[in-house]
Scaffold this motif. Sequence first.
Motif, PDB file in Angstrom:
ATOM      1  N   VAL A  19       0.862  -1.186   0.000  1.00  0.00           N
ATOM      2  CA  VAL A  19       0.000   0.000   0.000  1.00  0.00           C
ATOM      3  C   VAL A  19       0.897   1.233   0.000  1.00  0.00           C
ATOM      4  O   VAL A  19       1.797   1.337   0.847  1.00  0.00           O
ATOM      5  CB  VAL A  19      -0.921   0.026   1.237  1.00  0.00           C
ATOM      6  N   ILE A  20       0.658   2.145  -0.929  1.00  0.00           N
ATOM      7  CA  ILE A  20       1.491   3.346  -1.017  1.00  0.00           C
ATOM      8  C   ILE A  20       0.615   4.593  -1.115  1.00  0.00           C
ATOM      9  O   ILE A  20      -0.463   4.569  -1.709  1.00  0.00           O
ATOM     10  CB  ILE A  20       2.459   3.291  -2.221  1.00  0.00           C
ATOM     11  N   PRO A  21       1.077   5.705  -0.565  1.00  0.00           N
ATOM     12  CA  PRO A  21       0.348   6.973  -0.707  1.00  0.00           C
ATOM     13  C   PRO A  21       0.523   7.530  -2.112  1.00  0.00           C
ATOM     14  O   PRO A  21       1.593   7.409  -2.723  1.00  0.00           O
ATOM     15  CB  PRO A  21       1.025   7.884   0.330  1.00  0.00           C
ATOM     16  N   GLY A  22      -0.556   8.157  -2.621  1.00  0.00           N
ATOM     17  CA  GLY A  22      -0.507   8.780  -3.931  1.00  0.00           C
ATOM     18  C   GLY A  22      -0.935  10.234  -3.874  1.00  0.00           C
ATOM     19  O   GLY A  22      -1.780  10.613  -3.064  1.00  0.00           O
ATOM     20  N   ALA A  23      -0.360  11.051  -4.743  1.00  0.00           N
ATOM     21  CA  ALA A  23      -0.665  12.485  -4.778  1.00  0.00           C
ATOM     22  C   ALA A  23      -1.501  12.807  -6.008  1.00  0.00           C
ATOM     23  O   ALA A  23      -1.068  12.578  -7.141  1.00  0.00           O
ATOM     24  CB  ALA A  23       0.622  13.303  -4.794  1.00  0.00           C
ATOM     25  N   HIS A  24      -2.692  13.314  -5.766  1.00  0.00           N
ATOM     26  CA  HIS A  24      -3.580  13.722  -6.853  1.00  0.00           C
ATOM     27  C   HIS A  24      -3.175  15.111  -7.335  1.00  0.00           C
ATOM     28  O   HIS A  24      -2.898  16.002  -6.530  1.00  0.00           O
ATOM     29  CB  HIS A  24      -5.028  13.737  -6.357  1.00  0.00           C
ATOM     30  N   ASP A  25      -3.113  15.303  -8.666  1.00  0.00           N
ATOM     31  CA  ASP A  25      -2.635  16.578  -9.215  1.00  0.00           C
ATOM     32  C   ASP A  25      -1.367  17.010  -8.489  1.00  0.00           C
ATOM     33  O   ASP A  25      -1.252  18.122  -7.953  1.00  0.00           O
ATOM     34  CB  ASP A  25      -3.711  17.661  -9.090  1.00  0.00           C
ATOM     35  N   ALA A  26      -0.386  16.123  -8.485  1.00  0.00           N
ATOM     36  CA  ALA A  26       0.821  16.298  -7.670  1.00  0.00           C
ATOM     37  C   ALA A  26       1.637  17.522  -8.042  1.00  0.00           C
ATOM     38  O   ALA A  26       2.362  18.075  -7.207  1.00  0.00           O
ATOM     39  CB  ALA A  26       1.698  15.044  -7.785  1.00  0.00           C
ATOM     40  N   GLY A  27       1.543  17.960  -9.299  1.00  0.00           N
ATOM     41  CA  GLY A  27       2.391  19.055  -9.742  1.00  0.00           C
ATOM     42  C   GLY A  27       1.875  20.442  -9.434  1.00  0.00           C
ATOM     43  O   GLY A  27       2.598  21.434  -9.603  1.00  0.00           O
ATOM     44  N   VAL A  28       0.638  20.559  -8.941  1.00  0.00           N
ATOM     45  CA  VAL A  28       0.070  21.893  -8.699  1.00  0.00           C
ATOM     46  C   VAL A  28       0.346  22.295  -7.254  1.00  0.00           C
ATOM     47  O   VAL A  28      -0.540  22.371  -6.410  1.00  0.00           O
ATOM     48  CB  VAL A  28      -1.436  21.922  -9.020  1.00  0.00           C
ATOM     49  N   TYR A  29       1.626  22.534  -6.982  1.00  0.00           N
ATOM     50  CA  TYR A  29       2.069  22.886  -5.630  1.00  0.00           C
ATOM     51  C   TYR A  29       2.514  24.345  -5.526  1.00  0.00           C
ATOM     52  O   TYR A  29       2.860  24.827  -4.442  1.00  0.00           O
ATOM     53  CB  TYR A  29       3.219  21.970  -5.190  1.00  0.00           C
ATOM     54  N   THR A  30       2.530  25.056  -6.653  1.00  0.00           N
ATOM     55  CA  THR A  30       2.910  26.465  -6.616  1.00  0.00           C
ATOM     56  C   THR A  30       1.703  27.299  -6.170  1.00  0.00           C
ATOM     57  O   THR A  30       0.569  26.836  -6.175  1.00  0.00           O
ATOM     58  CB  THR A  30       3.382  26.932  -7.998  1.00  0.00           C
ATOM     59  N   GLN A  31       1.965  28.533  -5.811  1.00  0.00           N
ATOM     60  CA  GLN A  31       0.902  29.397  -5.303  1.00  0.00           C
ATOM     61  C   GLN A  31      -0.175  29.607  -6.365  1.00  0.00           C
ATOM     62  O   GLN A  31       0.106  30.006  -7.497  1.00  0.00           O
ATOM     63  CB  GLN A  31       1.478  30.759  -4.883  1.00  0.00           C
ATOM     64  N   ASN A  32      -1.404  29.310  -5.994  1.00  0.00           N
ATOM     65  CA  ASN A  32      -2.540  29.447  -6.906  1.00  0.00           C
ATOM     66  C   ASN A  32      -3.764  29.862  -6.106  1.00  0.00           C
ATOM     67  O   ASN A  32      -3.732  29.877  -4.868  1.00  0.00           O
ATOM     68  CB  ASN A  32      -2.813  28.125  -7.622  1.00  0.00           C
ATOM     69  N   SER A  33      -4.839  30.137  -6.806  1.00  0.00           N
ATOM     70  CA  SER A  33      -6.080  30.439  -6.103  1.00  0.00           C
ATOM     71  C   SER A  33      -6.567  29.199  -5.368  1.00  0.00           C
ATOM     72  O   SER A  33      -6.194  28.064  -5.699  1.00  0.00           O
ATOM     73  CB  SER A  33      -7.148  30.929  -7.089  1.00  0.00           C
ATOM     74  N   ALA A  34      -7.420  29.401  -4.376  1.00  0.00           N
ATOM     75  CA  ALA A  34      -7.833  28.326  -3.478  1.00  0.00           C
ATOM     76  C   ALA A  34      -8.562  27.196  -4.192  1.00  0.00           C
ATOM     77  O   ALA A  34      -8.545  26.048  -3.741  1.00  0.00           O
ATOM     78  CB  ALA A  34      -8.712  28.885  -2.363  1.00  0.00           C
ATOM     79  N   ASN A  35      -9.205  27.511  -5.325  1.00  0.00           N
ATOM     80  CA  ASN A  35      -9.950  26.473  -6.038  1.00  0.00           C
ATOM     81  C   ASN A  35      -9.078  25.713  -7.041  1.00  0.00           C
ATOM     82  O   ASN A  35      -9.575  24.857  -7.773  1.00  0.00           O
ATOM     83  CB  ASN A  35     -11.139  27.087  -6.785  1.00  0.00           C
ATOM     84  N   VAL A  36      -7.773  26.015  -7.064  1.00  0.00           N
ATOM     85  CA  VAL A  36      -6.856  25.407  -8.032  1.00  0.00           C
ATOM     86  C   VAL A  36      -5.749  24.594  -7.351  1.00  0.00           C
ATOM     87  O   VAL A  36      -5.481  23.459  -7.744  1.00  0.00           O
ATOM     88  CB  VAL A  36      -6.216  26.495  -8.926  1.00  0.00           C
ATOM     89  N   GLN A  37      -5.121  25.173  -6.346  1.00  0.00           N
ATOM     90  CA  GLN A  37      -3.959  24.515  -5.741  1.00  0.00           C
ATOM     91  C   GLN A  37      -4.358  23.232  -5.022  1.00  0.00           C
ATOM     92  O   GLN A  37      -5.285  23.202  -4.218  1.00  0.00           O
ATOM     93  CB  GLN A  37      -3.267  25.457  -4.747  1.00  0.00           C
TER      94      GLN A  37
END
Length: 386
Positions: A19-37
């Motif tokens: 069992v491994i953890p996965g990151a959804h939309d892993a690349g959107v880690y830069t500063q963005n609006s609250a409905n995007v990041q």
Amino acid sequence: MPGRTYLMPYRNRRLSEVVIPGAHDAGVYTQNSANVQTQSLDIGEQANAGCRFFDLRIAAYKANVGGQTVYQNKAYHLDGKLVVNHSVKNQGSIKSYQNVGHAGGWGGGLDEMLDQAKAFVEANETEFLILKFSKCNNWPSVAEACVARLGTAHYKDGGNLNNKLVRQLAGKVITVFDEEARKELTPVITAQRGSPHGILFVKALFDKKTGRSKGYEPGYYGLQYFGKFSSTDKVDKNTRKQAETLNAGAATHMDVLGMMYWTTTGLLGNIQARNASMWTETNIASLQKTWKSGLEASITHRFGNEIDSAMRLAQTSGGALGGRMKAFMPNIVMMDFVDDEKCNVIEALNTVAATSLLQLMVPAPKGPQPTPNSIQSHNRLGQMAR
């Protein structure tokens, strides 16, 4: 704790057994609006927290650098219905660039994310990272970047990833691309002139029409999984949806990777605030219960009341279990805003799996290994003999 080397104890298990953890939309880690990041840590930091599976969407971003127009591959977050592509001429494998508008946003650059992934596995030789590329633009340029930047850290041995041992994947970055990209990537693979290239594919087995699994291919080069995305912040609704999906997965092939979503990403609302509600103590218990229900449904479906007979058969003639802790289970738990604490919760599910499947552990097989259908036939023959 997951941390940097948590896969070490599982080095002799297959990918479909951990069992491994996965990151959804892993690349959107830069500063963005609250409905995007969707993340607050970059790829290297997510890996250090314990994440091993990364969902990445890449498109070309048009930028002005030093007075010149350049096109950079970057992660993005946007509903596919709102994507606006513009054609680009004379830019090699960059054929279009994308506008995301006010409803979407851009994340980290592909090159920097690949560099971070490479640096992590080179520093942590017992670990692997899986980068899943989906809903991308300019597929050839994405694949070419993977080949060029990952170098010797790129997994190039091919084969069915579901059955690869953790130690066979350790120290490598594994790249898998949506099946829809196969046609566009064939020229890239051909250009390698038979050299190992690391361009593998990923097949989603969930059939939206029936809710059941499509056929599993034992000889598939890449990764095959069964799961269905969920974006609600209503825990009871998400629990119900995920439980239904995992129960449907119980009827699929035991080597298929199960994927469970504990995510809240949507077009509207503050994703981080919504996500926080999913990780209260009570709702973590819901996650654990939902995950375990998927595993137990698989055990019951595959063996039912025949577990004892299966073990006896295995000990005498080989058996379907083959000494493996084996049943379809949720192998990857996808989440937004990866951090150490969330990864700890997911990694601990390996212990739950070991406890639940302990009764299925049998000696290594000798000779032919009958399928579960063969086990059922064996049991019926035994009943007839009595």
